[in-house]
Design a protein around this motif. Structure first.
Motif, mmCIF file in Angstrom:
data_model
loop_
_atom_site.group_PDB
_atom_site.id
_atom_site.type_symbol
_atom_site.label_atom_id
_atom_site.label_comp_id
_atom_site.label_asym_id
_atom_site.label_seq_id
_atom_site.Cartn_x
_atom_site.Cartn_y
_atom_site.Cartn_z
ATOM 1 N N VAL A 1 71.042 16.686 43.975
ATOM 2 C CA VAL A 1 71.267 18.130 43.937
ATOM 3 C C VAL A 1 70.978 18.742 45.297
ATOM 4 O O VAL A 1 71.724 19.596 45.785
ATOM 5 C CB VAL A 1 70.396 18.784 42.849
ATOM 6 N N ARG A 2 69.911 18.301 45.959
ATOM 7 C CA ARG A 2 69.549 18.920 47.239
ATOM 8 C C ARG A 2 70.605 18.667 48.312
ATOM 9 O O ARG A 2 70.867 19.543 49.146
ATOM 10 C CB ARG A 2 68.163 18.483 47.687
ATOM 11 N N GLU A 3 71.269 17.503 48.314
ATOM 12 C CA GLU A 3 72.327 17.272 49.298
ATOM 13 C C GLU A 3 73.555 18.140 49.009
ATOM 14 O O GLU A 3 74.190 18.664 49.932
ATOM 15 C CB GLU A 3 72.737 15.800 49.322
ATOM 16 N N VAL A 4 73.887 18.294 47.725
ATOM 17 C CA VAL A 4 75.024 19.152 47.383
ATOM 18 C C VAL A 4 74.747 20.596 47.799
ATOM 19 O O VAL A 4 75.603 21.267 48.385
ATOM 20 C CB VAL A 4 75.341 19.072 45.875
ATOM 21 N N ALA A 5 73.542 21.077 47.528
ATOM 22 C CA ALA A 5 73.193 22.451 47.905
ATOM 23 C C ALA A 5 73.226 22.631 49.418
ATOM 24 O O ALA A 5 73.702 23.655 49.929
ATOM 25 C CB ALA A 5 71.817 22.810 47.357
ATOM 26 N N ALA A 6 72.723 21.634 50.147
ATOM 27 C CA ALA A 6 72.763 21.717 51.609
ATOM 28 C C ALA A 6 74.201 21.753 52.105
ATOM 29 O O ALA A 6 74.544 22.534 53.006
ATOM 30 C CB ALA A 6 72.017 20.531 52.216
ATOM 31 N N GLY B 1 84.986 11.910 62.179
ATOM 32 C CA GLY B 1 85.149 11.769 60.733
ATOM 33 C C GLY B 1 84.543 12.948 59.990
ATOM 34 O O GLY B 1 83.324 13.131 59.991
ATOM 35 N N VAL B 2 85.386 13.749 59.358
ATOM 36 C CA VAL B 2 84.900 14.941 58.654
ATOM 37 C C VAL B 2 83.945 14.550 57.537
ATOM 38 O O VAL B 2 82.873 15.156 57.371
ATOM 39 C CB VAL B 2 86.086 15.757 58.107
ATOM 40 N N ASN B 3 84.312 13.540 56.764
ATOM 41 C CA ASN B 3 83.445 13.136 55.657
ATOM 42 C C ASN B 3 82.124 12.552 56.159
ATOM 43 O O ASN B 3 81.072 12.796 55.559
ATOM 44 C CB ASN B 3 84.165 12.128 54.759
ATOM 45 N N ARG B 4 82.179 11.795 57.255
ATOM 46 C CA ARG B 4 80.939 11.259 57.827
ATOM 47 C C ARG B 4 80.041 12.392 58.317
ATOM 48 O O ARG B 4 78.823 12.364 58.135
ATOM 49 C CB ARG B 4 81.248 10.306 58.991
ATOM 50 N N MET B 5 80.661 13.375 58.954
ATOM 51 C CA MET B 5 79.892 14.514 59.437
ATOM 52 C C MET B 5 79.244 15.265 58.269
ATOM 53 O O MET B 5 78.055 15.599 58.311
ATOM 54 C CB MET B 5 80.794 15.450 60.237
ATOM 55 N N ALA B 6 80.018 15.526 57.219
ATOM 56 C CA ALA B 6 79.497 16.266 56.070
ATOM 57 C C ALA B 6 78.350 15.505 55.406
ATOM 58 O O ALA B 6 77.328 16.101 55.028
ATOM 59 C CB ALA B 6 80.622 16.526 55.067
ATOM 60 N N ASP B 7 78.503 14.199 55.282
ATOM 61 C CA ASP B 7 77.465 13.396 54.642
ATOM 62 C C ASP B 7 76.193 13.376 55.494
ATOM 63 O O ASP B 7 75.081 13.552 54.989
ATOM 64 C CB ASP B 7 77.971 11.974 54.419
ATOM 65 N N ARG B 8 76.364 13.184 56.792
ATOM 66 C CA ARG B 8 75.205 13.126 57.698
ATOM 67 C C ARG B 8 74.426 14.433 57.667
ATOM 68 O O ARG B 8 73.193 14.448 57.541
ATOM 69 C CB ARG B 8 75.685 12.820 59.115
ATOM 70 N N ARG B 9 75.143 15.551 57.782
ATOM 71 C CA ARG B 9 74.467 16.832 57.814
ATOM 72 C C ARG B 9 73.835 17.167 56.460
ATOM 73 O O ARG B 9 72.736 17.745 56.400
ATOM 74 C CB ARG B 9 75.434 17.948 58.209
ATOM 75 N N ALA B 10 74.502 16.831 55.374
ATOM 76 C CA ALA B 10 73.932 17.112 54.049
ATOM 77 C C ALA B 10 72.599 16.399 53.883
ATOM 78 O O ALA B 10 71.620 16.978 53.381
ATOM 79 C CB ALA B 10 74.910 16.699 52.960
ATOM 80 N N ARG B 11 72.543 15.155 54.316
ATOM 81 C CA ARG B 11 71.305 14.384 54.170
ATOM 82 C C ARG B 11 70.202 14.916 55.079
ATOM 83 O O ARG B 11 69.045 15.059 54.666
ATOM 84 C CB ARG B 11 71.588 12.907 54.444
ATOM 85 N N LEU B 12 70.555 15.212 56.324
ATOM 86 C CA LEU B 12 69.550 15.719 57.259
ATOM 87 C C LEU B 12 69.042 17.098 56.846
ATOM 88 O O LEU B 12 67.833 17.369 56.877
ATOM 89 C CB LEU B 12 70.133 15.770 58.669
ATOM 90 N N ASP B 13 69.960 17.979 56.456
ATOM 91 C CA ASP B 13 69.560 19.334 56.094
ATOM 92 C C ASP B 13 68.791 19.360 54.782
ATOM 93 O O ASP B 13 67.851 20.139 54.612
ATOM 94 C CB ASP B 13 70.782 20.247 56.012
ATOM 95 N N ALA B 14 69.171 18.491 53.851
ATOM 96 C CA ALA B 14 68.457 18.420 52.576
ATOM 97 C C ALA B 14 67.014 17.985 52.784
ATOM 98 O O ALA B 14 66.104 18.433 52.067
ATOM 99 C CB ALA B 14 69.171 17.454 51.627
ATOM 100 N N ALA B 15 66.804 17.124 53.764
ATOM 101 C CA ALA B 15 65.442 16.667 54.063
ATOM 102 C C ALA B 15 64.641 17.714 54.823
ATOM 103 O O ALA B 15 63.410 17.798 54.684
ATOM 104 C CB ALA B 15 65.498 15.372 54.870
ATOM 105 N N ALA B 16 65.327 18.526 55.616
ATOM 106 C CA ALA B 16 64.633 19.486 56.478
ATOM 107 C C ALA B 16 64.334 20.819 55.792
ATOM 108 O O ALA B 16 63.420 21.537 56.214
ATOM 109 C CB ALA B 16 65.465 19.743 57.738
ATOM 110 N N THR C 1 63.502 23.581 48.829
ATOM 111 C CA THR C 1 64.435 23.956 47.762
ATOM 112 C C THR C 1 64.663 25.464 47.747
ATOM 113 O O THR C 1 65.779 25.927 47.473
ATOM 114 C CB THR C 1 63.929 23.473 46.396
ATOM 115 N N ALA C 2 63.626 26.234 48.058
ATOM 116 C CA ALA C 2 63.795 27.693 48.122
ATOM 117 C C ALA C 2 64.759 28.082 49.235
ATOM 118 O O ALA C 2 65.583 28.998 49.072
ATOM 119 C CB ALA C 2 62.441 28.367 48.332
ATOM 120 N N GLU C 3 64.676 27.390 50.362
ATOM 121 C CA GLU C 3 65.595 27.664 51.471
ATOM 122 C C GLU C 3 67.018 27.263 51.113
ATOM 123 O O GLU C 3 67.978 27.966 51.482
ATOM 124 C CB GLU C 3 65.128 26.927 52.719
ATOM 125 N N LEU C 4 67.175 26.157 50.413
ATOM 126 C CA LEU C 4 68.513 25.708 50.027
ATOM 127 C C LEU C 4 69.171 26.703 49.075
ATOM 128 O O LEU C 4 70.338 27.068 49.250
ATOM 129 C CB LEU C 4 68.437 24.326 49.385
#
Length: 205
Positions: free
Chosen positions: A37-42, A65-80, A83-86
């Motif tokens: 859920v956190r990666e989707v929200a990011a 790669g658009v999909n690679r970029m989206a996946d990389r950023r979703a994972r990094l932003d979800a970790a950073a 949940t309130a910020e997301l």
């Protein structure tokens, strides 16, 4: 229906849904393969939080790669982000004018609705997207749409059981309009959402 207003309402409702999730739900898998859920929200708020130059630089770092970029950023932003910020990033940008590169304002609504369903359907929350929003998106379904999202619907006819809509040719595949919408975006669903002899093809593993 005013689509801009619908987008704002959808984002506001999704933020409220996210506010009520438990920590375990935030870490639960969604219909987006490999994303919690956190990666989707990011991912949903990335277009609000990133300027075009920053997005372009992220694309360069992902080798184009658009999909690679989206996946990389979703994972990094979800970790950073908390949940309130997301949740807040979605709520605070309810009227942000972001649009996907293809599809215009209707595609922006589709982005929010489908990713919201990625979360709510996977968690079994029973959320029903208002019919007028679903209808707008079903009207956009074309062979190009299916190819773009990798939907494999050859040999089936999608038949909604809660409104007057069908698409395709073949054996009937029956379900709610919002569940069938997910199929057109290349998703598979939890057991029990679809009926028809081809339904097993569209059940998530």
């Amino acid at each position: 229906m005013d689509i801009t207003t619908a987008i704002a309402a959808e984002r506001t409702e999704l933020a409220e849904l996210l506010d009520d999730l438990s920590p375990a739900q935030w870490d639960a898998p969604t219909l987006c393969t490999g994303w919690r859920v956190r990666e989707v929200a990011a991912h949903m708020s990335m277009g609000f939080r990133y300027s075009l130059p920053k997005m372009a630089w992220e694309l360069v770092k992902a080798g184009g790669g658009v999909n690679r970029m989206a996946d990389r950023r979703a994972r990094l932003d979800a970790a950073a982000m908390s949940t309130a910020e997301l949740a807040g990033a979605i709520r605070d940008n309810a009227r942000h004018p972001w649009r996907p590169p293809v599809g215009g304002i209707a595609a922006a609504l589709g982005h929010d609705v489908v990713h919201g369903l990625d979360i709510s359907v996977a968690l079994g929350l029973g959320r029903r997207v208002p019919e007028e929003r679903v209808r707008v998106l079903l009207e956009q379904v074309r062979p190009f749409t299916l190819r773009f999202f990798g939907a494999k619907l050859d040999g089936v006819r999608l038949c909604a059981d809660d409104l007057d809509w069908s698409y395709g040719d073949g054996v009937p595949l029956i379900g709610s309009a919002q569940d069938l919408l997910l199929l057109t975006y290349g998703r598979k669903l939890p057991p029990g959402h679809l009926r028809g002899e081809a339904s097993d093809r569209y059940v998530a593993a």
